[in-house]
Design a protein around this motif. Structure first.
Motif, PDB file in Angstrom:
ATOM      1  N   GLU A 202       0.829  -1.207   0.000  1.00  0.00           N
ATOM      2  CA  GLU A 202       0.000   0.000   0.000  1.00  0.00           C
ATOM      3  C   GLU A 202       0.864   1.257   0.000  1.00  0.00           C
ATOM      4  N   GLY A 203       1.935   1.249   0.830  1.00  0.00           N
ATOM      5  CA  GLY A 203       2.812   2.412   0.916  1.00  0.00           C
ATOM      6  C   GLY A 203       3.489   2.703  -0.404  1.00  0.00           C
ATOM      7  N   MET A 204       4.024   1.663  -1.042  1.00  0.00           N
ATOM      8  CA  MET A 204       4.696   1.847  -2.327  1.00  0.00           C
ATOM      9  C   MET A 204       3.692   2.280  -3.400  1.00  0.00           C
ATOM     10  N   ALA A 205       2.484   1.677  -3.355  1.00  0.00           N
ATOM     11  CA  ALA A 205       1.454   2.031  -4.342  1.00  0.00           C
ATOM     12  C   ALA A 205       1.049   3.495  -4.206  1.00  0.00           C
ATOM     13  N   SER A 206       0.930   3.968  -2.948  1.00  0.00           N
ATOM     14  CA  SER A 206       0.505   5.354  -2.727  1.00  0.00           C
ATOM     15  C   SER A 206       1.571   6.348  -3.178  1.00  0.00           C
ATOM     16  N   VAL A 258      15.465   6.376   0.674  1.00  0.00           N
ATOM     17  CA  VAL A 258      15.253   6.116   2.097  1.00  0.00           C
ATOM     18  C   VAL A 258      14.318   4.942   2.346  1.00  0.00           C
ATOM     19  N   TYR A 259      13.196   4.889   1.626  1.00  0.00           N
ATOM     20  CA  TYR A 259      12.126   3.976   2.020  1.00  0.00           C
ATOM     21  C   TYR A 259      12.072   2.651   1.265  1.00  0.00           C
ATOM     22  N   PHE A 260      12.541   2.628   0.038  1.00  0.00           N
ATOM     23  CA  PHE A 260      12.338   1.415  -0.744  1.00  0.00           C
ATOM     24  C   PHE A 260      13.497   0.426  -0.647  1.00  0.00           C
TER      25      PHE A 260
END
Length: 325
Positions: A202-206, A258-260
């Motif tokens: 969900e986070g990556m999709a958003s 940072v996030y992926f």
């Protein structure tokens, strides 16, 4: 450790950018200047757009909302950061930590979706100019902003609820300068697998949804620009997009870094990279959009001239009041 020994922490300690005492005052001065520049620059952008009739179009409407979101975005992080630079105790209560995390995610996502809305605006302006006024009408612009805010709030609430269900027991020291999701997850004693799965889906999709929208918009723009016969026409089309592309590259490039990647690989380098999209991008936005945009330059010059004229009138007004009395 047995579940009976697990307790909810009442507060966290933010380690900051550096634990060395000699670094604190220089860092305080640096980030105070950056924060004031961010506030002043973005506020000037908002006032210039609101006061100039020539800047009353969708692109600048989105830019004014983006500037406001950037002010909120940095305000969520920097004031507490500045206090910590001058304080020996860098504690933050559990509730305040979650609140900071929530609003950081909210305004970060609003930024992301506004950048996508601005890319759509540029696509319509260049690829479908005769229908621009109809397609990008005021109602549609308001709907895009409303969607950006509503979706960002719901997305952030989901991640906040998932963090709130975790148990923290061993350490309460966050290896960061604010309550970001990944550093907080690293302190959890209970399993963070659900959080990581949701973040990577969900986070990556958003994040990827507006990013894909931007990429598609600029691919279509690129095709349209190459079909323009004159070199001057191509340069003009590219110049209207260059500011936006610069901001998009800074914002998404640092977020992707940072996030992926897996939570286990979160290091001090990520802490430094976070400064780019939390502080640096918000600070540079006014300069990028004003220095590379003639209309924005003109609007800012008018605003500054108006402010100067009002300041010059103050002594005269005060003198007249004194003589009148």
């Amino acid at each position: 450790m047995g579940m009976s020994n697990l307790t909810r922490l009442s507060e966290f300690i933010l380690i900051g950018l550096s634990s060395r005492p000699e670094d604190q005052k220089p860092l305080f001065a640096l980030f105070l200047i950056m924060y004031l520049v961010t506030l002043g620059g973005n506020l000037l952008i908002i006032l210039a757009i609101r006061s100039d009739p020539k800047l009353q179009n969708p692109m600048y409407f989105f830019l004014s909302i983006l500037s406001f979101a950037d002010i909120c975005y940095t305000t969520v992080v920097i004031p507490k950061m500045l206090v910590n630079f001058l304080s020996e105790t860098r504690t933050l209560s559990y509730a305040k930590c979650l609140a900071q995390m929530y609003f950081f995610l909210v305004f970060g996502n609003i930024d992301s979706y506004l950048l996508a809305a601005m890319a759509i605006d540029r696509y319509v302006a260049i690829c479908n100019p005769f229908h621009y006024v109809i397609v990008m009408n005021h109602r549609r612009c308001l709907l895009l902003v409303a969607f950006s805010i509503a979706f960002s709030c719901l997305h952030s609430l989901l991640h906040l609820l998932l963090v709130n269900r975790l148990t923290f027991c061993a350490s309460n020291v966050i290896q960061h300068f604010f309550c970001d999701v990944n550093p907080v997850l690293k302190l959890a004693c209970s399993s963070t697998s659900v959080n990581e799965i949701v973040a990577m889906t969900e986070g990556m999709a958003s994040v990827m949804a507006p990013c894909i929208c931007i990429v598609i918009s600029y691919l279509r723009i690129l095709i349209a620009v190459f079909n323009i016969p004159s070199v001057a026409g191509k340069c003009k089309a590219f110049s209207t997009c260059s500011s936006h592309l610069t901001v998009v590259t800074l914002f998404y490039g640092s977020i992707g870094y940072v996030y992926f990647h897996p939570l286990s690989r979160y290091t001090v380098k990520d802490r430094v990279a976070t400064i780019i999209y939390t502080v640096l991008t918000s600070m540079l936005n006014p300069f990028i959009y004003s220095l590379r945009n003639k209309d924005m330059k003109r609007g800012l010059e008018k605003l500054i001239s108006r402010i100067k004229a009002q300041m010059d009138m103050l002594p005269t007004t005060q003198a007249n009041k004194i003589h009148g009395s």
